[in-house]
Design a protein around this motif. Structure first.
Motif, short mmCIF file in Angstrom:
data_model
loop_
_atom_site.label_atom_id
_atom_site.label_comp_id
_atom_site.label_asym_id
_atom_site.label_seq_id
_atom_site.Cartn_x
_atom_site.Cartn_y
_atom_site.Cartn_z
N LYS A 35 -57.76 21.83 12.83
CA LYS A 35 -56.47 21.48 12.21
C LYS A 35 -55.52 20.83 13.22
O LYS A 35 -55.52 21.16 14.39
CB LYS A 35 -55.84 22.75 11.65
CG LYS A 35 -54.59 22.49 10.83
CD LYS A 35 -54.17 23.74 10.08
CE LYS A 35 -52.71 23.70 9.66
NZ LYS A 35 -52.40 22.64 8.71
N VAL A 77 -51.42 22.32 15.75
CA VAL A 77 -51.36 23.77 15.96
C VAL A 77 -50.95 24.16 17.38
O VAL A 77 -50.62 25.31 17.65
CB VAL A 77 -52.72 24.45 15.62
CG1 VAL A 77 -53.05 24.31 14.15
CG2 VAL A 77 -53.83 23.89 16.48
N GLY A 78 -50.97 23.17 18.29
CA GLY A 78 -50.54 23.47 19.66
C GLY A 78 -51.59 23.19 20.74
O GLY A 78 -51.50 23.73 21.84
N LYS A 79 -52.55 22.32 20.46
CA LYS A 79 -53.60 22.01 21.46
C LYS A 79 -53.01 21.32 22.68
O LYS A 79 -53.34 21.67 23.82
CB LYS A 79 -54.68 21.09 20.85
CG LYS A 79 -55.48 21.71 19.74
CD LYS A 79 -56.48 20.72 19.16
CE LYS A 79 -55.84 19.56 18.42
NZ LYS A 79 -55.12 19.98 17.21
N THR A 80 -52.17 20.32 22.43
CA THR A 80 -51.63 19.56 23.55
C THR A 80 -50.66 20.41 24.37
O THR A 80 -50.71 20.42 25.60
CB THR A 80 -50.96 18.27 23.03
OG1 THR A 80 -51.95 17.50 22.33
CG2 THR A 80 -50.41 17.43 24.17
N THR A 81 -49.82 21.16 23.67
CA THR A 81 -48.92 22.11 24.33
C THR A 81 -49.72 23.06 25.20
O THR A 81 -49.38 23.33 26.36
CB THR A 81 -48.15 22.91 23.26
OG1 THR A 81 -47.47 21.99 22.40
CG2 THR A 81 -47.15 23.86 23.88
N ASP A 119 -57.37 12.32 22.75
CA ASP A 119 -56.78 11.87 21.49
C ASP A 119 -56.52 10.36 21.55
O ASP A 119 -55.38 9.90 21.60
CB ASP A 119 -55.49 12.65 21.22
CG ASP A 119 -55.13 12.68 19.74
OD1 ASP A 119 -55.72 11.89 18.97
OD2 ASP A 119 -54.27 13.48 19.36
N ALA A 129 -57.18 16.34 16.62
CA ALA A 129 -57.44 17.13 15.41
C ALA A 129 -58.68 16.57 14.71
O ALA A 129 -59.18 15.50 15.05
CB ALA A 129 -56.23 17.08 14.50
N PRO A 180 -45.89 33.19 21.31
CA PRO A 180 -44.89 33.29 20.25
C PRO A 180 -44.33 31.93 19.85
O PRO A 180 -44.30 31.00 20.65
CB PRO A 180 -43.79 34.14 20.91
CG PRO A 180 -43.95 33.91 22.37
CD PRO A 180 -45.41 33.68 22.61
N GLU A 181 -43.92 31.85 18.60
CA GLU A 181 -43.17 30.69 18.11
C GLU A 181 -41.83 30.74 18.83
O GLU A 181 -41.13 31.75 18.81
CB GLU A 181 -42.98 30.81 16.60
CG GLU A 181 -42.00 29.84 15.97
CD GLU A 181 -42.62 28.48 15.68
OE1 GLU A 181 -43.86 28.40 15.64
OE2 GLU A 181 -41.85 27.53 15.50
N ASP A 182 -41.46 29.66 19.51
CA ASP A 182 -40.24 29.71 20.30
C ASP A 182 -39.73 28.30 20.55
O ASP A 182 -40.51 27.37 20.80
CB ASP A 182 -40.55 30.39 21.65
CG ASP A 182 -39.29 30.82 22.39
OD1 ASP A 182 -39.17 32.01 22.69
OD2 ASP A 182 -38.45 29.94 22.68
N VAL A 242 -40.61 25.67 23.47
CA VAL A 242 -41.70 24.68 23.45
C VAL A 242 -41.15 23.29 23.17
O VAL A 242 -41.49 22.32 23.84
CB VAL A 242 -42.78 25.07 22.42
CG1 VAL A 242 -43.81 23.97 22.27
CG2 VAL A 242 -43.44 26.38 22.82
N SER A 277 -40.99 20.05 25.74
CA SER A 277 -41.59 18.74 25.45
C SER A 277 -40.52 17.66 25.46
O SER A 277 -40.78 16.51 25.81
CB SER A 277 -42.36 18.77 24.14
OG SER A 277 -41.49 18.79 23.03
N1 ATP Z 1 -45.40 28.26 20.46
C1 ATP Z 1 -44.73 27.28 19.83
N2 ATP Z 1 -43.48 27.47 19.36
C2 ATP Z 1 -42.81 26.49 18.73
N3 ATP Z 1 -43.28 25.26 18.53
C3 ATP Z 1 -44.54 24.99 18.98
C4 ATP Z 1 -45.32 25.96 19.64
N4 ATP Z 1 -46.52 25.40 19.98
C5 ATP Z 1 -46.47 24.14 19.55
N5 ATP Z 1 -45.28 23.86 18.95
C6 ATP Z 1 -44.85 22.60 18.34
O1 ATP Z 1 -45.82 22.22 17.38
C7 ATP Z 1 -45.99 20.82 17.36
C8 ATP Z 1 -47.45 20.47 17.57
O2 ATP Z 1 -47.84 20.88 18.88
P1 ATP Z 1 -48.95 20.09 19.68
O3 ATP Z 1 -48.65 18.65 19.77
O4 ATP Z 1 -49.19 20.83 20.94
O5 ATP Z 1 -50.17 20.32 18.67
P2 ATP Z 1 -51.60 19.61 18.67
O6 ATP Z 1 -52.55 20.64 18.17
O7 ATP Z 1 -51.88 19.00 19.98
O8 ATP Z 1 -51.37 18.47 17.59
P3 ATP Z 1 -52.41 17.26 17.25
O9 ATP Z 1 -53.48 17.89 16.41
O10 ATP Z 1 -51.58 16.30 16.49
O11 ATP Z 1 -52.93 16.75 18.56
C9 ATP Z 1 -45.08 20.26 18.43
O12 ATP Z 1 -43.90 19.81 17.85
C10 ATP Z 1 -44.83 21.44 19.34
O13 ATP Z 1 -43.57 21.34 19.97
#
Ligand code: ATP
Ligand code: MG
Lengths: 271, 90
Positions: A11, A14-18, A40, A122, A211-213, A216, A220
């Motif tokens: 999906k 979800v936060g992979k790049t973070t 990507d 994704a 945690p959602e926070d 993040v 970024s």
């Molecule tokens: N723990 C967290 N709390 C709040 N926001 C978050 C958190 N982790 C990620 N996000 C937010 O969610 C969004 C998607 O994060 P990210 O780009 O890391 O996902 P991704 O899986 O790499 O996306 P893609 O599949 O498009 O590559 C971003 O806006 C990021 O700031």
């Protein structure tokens, strides 16, 4: 032995790049020479999250195509000595990633680095497949949400059957669950899947709960991996996850809500 | 359920439902993993061929693959409407 680790999810968003940025920074902070590679293709973003977007001259695809040497494309992080970024191309498409090309680049990186972090796109198509194919370990980034859990399950299936390790009958890819964007309040309300629910369903070892926070988003915005915003919840949670990955025993945090809301106090529910 | 219980029990345990739905779905999906992915197309083709002879709709062809310890069997179930009323020929 150098290790290739993929950050994968199926999906999107979800936060992979973070996670790639913070995990790589965390390993570097612990003294390991680490490179984070953006798979990507066409949607370059890792450079922004790492704050090096203005320093990209050559990219991963240039190296694959022999248009640039690896050292020309690698960007050294300005804050952490052991950290490097290999950005991807913004203009080409995922077919630019060939199995041979990717293999060659990863082999070369292995000579110089302890850890190679692959930030997967994704989906379950070519880009995502290339990112996971060579992995020794996989961090399955999952949100506590039905579609994300389902996609993680599919990715686990692909890791078990289509990765290089699977195809060559080597030891299987080591899997780690990283639950991100976890909102303990909503979990307590019964509105969001709890860690235990997800663990029970996916049945792979838990590496951490992030945690959602808003930290993040803040991180970024300024192009700094959130793990470097040391006082924030996500930073501590990512640091813990890195520690566990490296074999330390660290108790899980951020599983229960921080403060009691008005209604919870009123109704006297246990915290 | 009295009013107090109503408030104490989070109204709908939607997370609980999420979990149960996932358990059912994933059991099913894991079962069909690694199976030939031509099944949907085969189903389409079968429908097309059958439709030349009988009036049939997409729900009347069901296919299932069983894994009997490494031996896969393909089970095709065709439900014929009204004893196989012939389709009107164009
Ligand atoms: N723990 C967290 N709390 C709040 N926001 C978050 C958190 N982790 C990620 N996000 C937010 O969610 C969004 C998607 O994060 P990210 O780009 O890391 O996902 P991704 O899986 O790499 O996306 P893609 O599949 O498009 O590559 C971003 O806006 C990021 O700031
Ligand atoms: Mg991403």
């Amino acid at each position: 032995m150098p290790k290739i680790i993929v950050m994968t999810s199926g999906k999107g968003g979800v936060g992979k790049t973070t996670t790639s940025a913070s995990f790589a920074a965390g390993l570097a902070m612990k003294g390991h020479k680490t490179v984070v590679v953006d798979f990507d293709v066409g949607l370059r973003n890792l450079d922004l999250v790492m704050g090096c977007e203005r320093r990209v001259v050559f990219d991963f695809i240039n190296v694959i195509n022999g248009e640039a040497k690896l050292h020309q494309a690698l960007i050294k992080d300005k804050r952490l000595d052991n950290l490097y970024i290999l950005p991807t191309s913004q203009t080409r498409d995922k077919d630019a990633l060939t199995k041979d090309g990717v293999a060659r680049v990863l082999e070369t990186l292995k000579q110089d680095f302890d850890y190679i972090i692959c930030d997967s796109p994704a989906g379950i198509e070519k880009g995502a497949y290339m990112a996971l194919y060579f992995a020794d370990e996989a961090v399955v980034v999952t949100n506590p949400e039905v579609s994300s859990v389902r996609d993680s399950d599919r990715i686990l299936g692909i890791l078990a059957s289509k990765s290089r390790r699977a195809e060559m009958n080597l030891d299987p890819v080591r899997e780690h669950l990283l639950l991100t964007r976890y909102d303990a309040d909503r979990v307590r309300q019964g509105e969001m899947l709890a860690v235990d629910d997800v663990l029970e369903i996916l049945a792979i070892p838990l590496m951490g709960v992030i945690p959602e926070d808003e930290a993040v988003l803040r991180a970024s915005n300024v192009g700094v991996p959130v793990i470097m915003d040391e006082r924030s919840g996500p930073a501590q949670a990512y640091a813990d996850a890195v520690g566990r990955f490296l074999g330390e025993t660290i108790e899980h945090r951020f599983l229960i809500p921080e403060r009691k809301g008005f209604f919870q106090r009123l109704l006297g529910r246990p915290a | 359920m009295n009013l107090l219980q109503f408030f104490r029990r989070p109204r709908v345990r939607s997370a609980q439902q999420a979990k149960e739905r996932l358990q059912v779905l994933l059991t099913h999906e894991r079962g069909s993993r690694g199976l030939p992915d031509f099944l949907p197309r085969l189903q389409q083709d079968l429908l097309r061929v059958l439709a030349r002879y009988v009036r049939i709709d997409r729900e009347s062809v069901q296919m299932q693959v069983e894994d009997d310890g490494g031996v896969f069997t393909l089970e095709i179930n065709v439900e014929l409407p009204g004893g196989g009323a012939p389709a009107i020929h164009r």
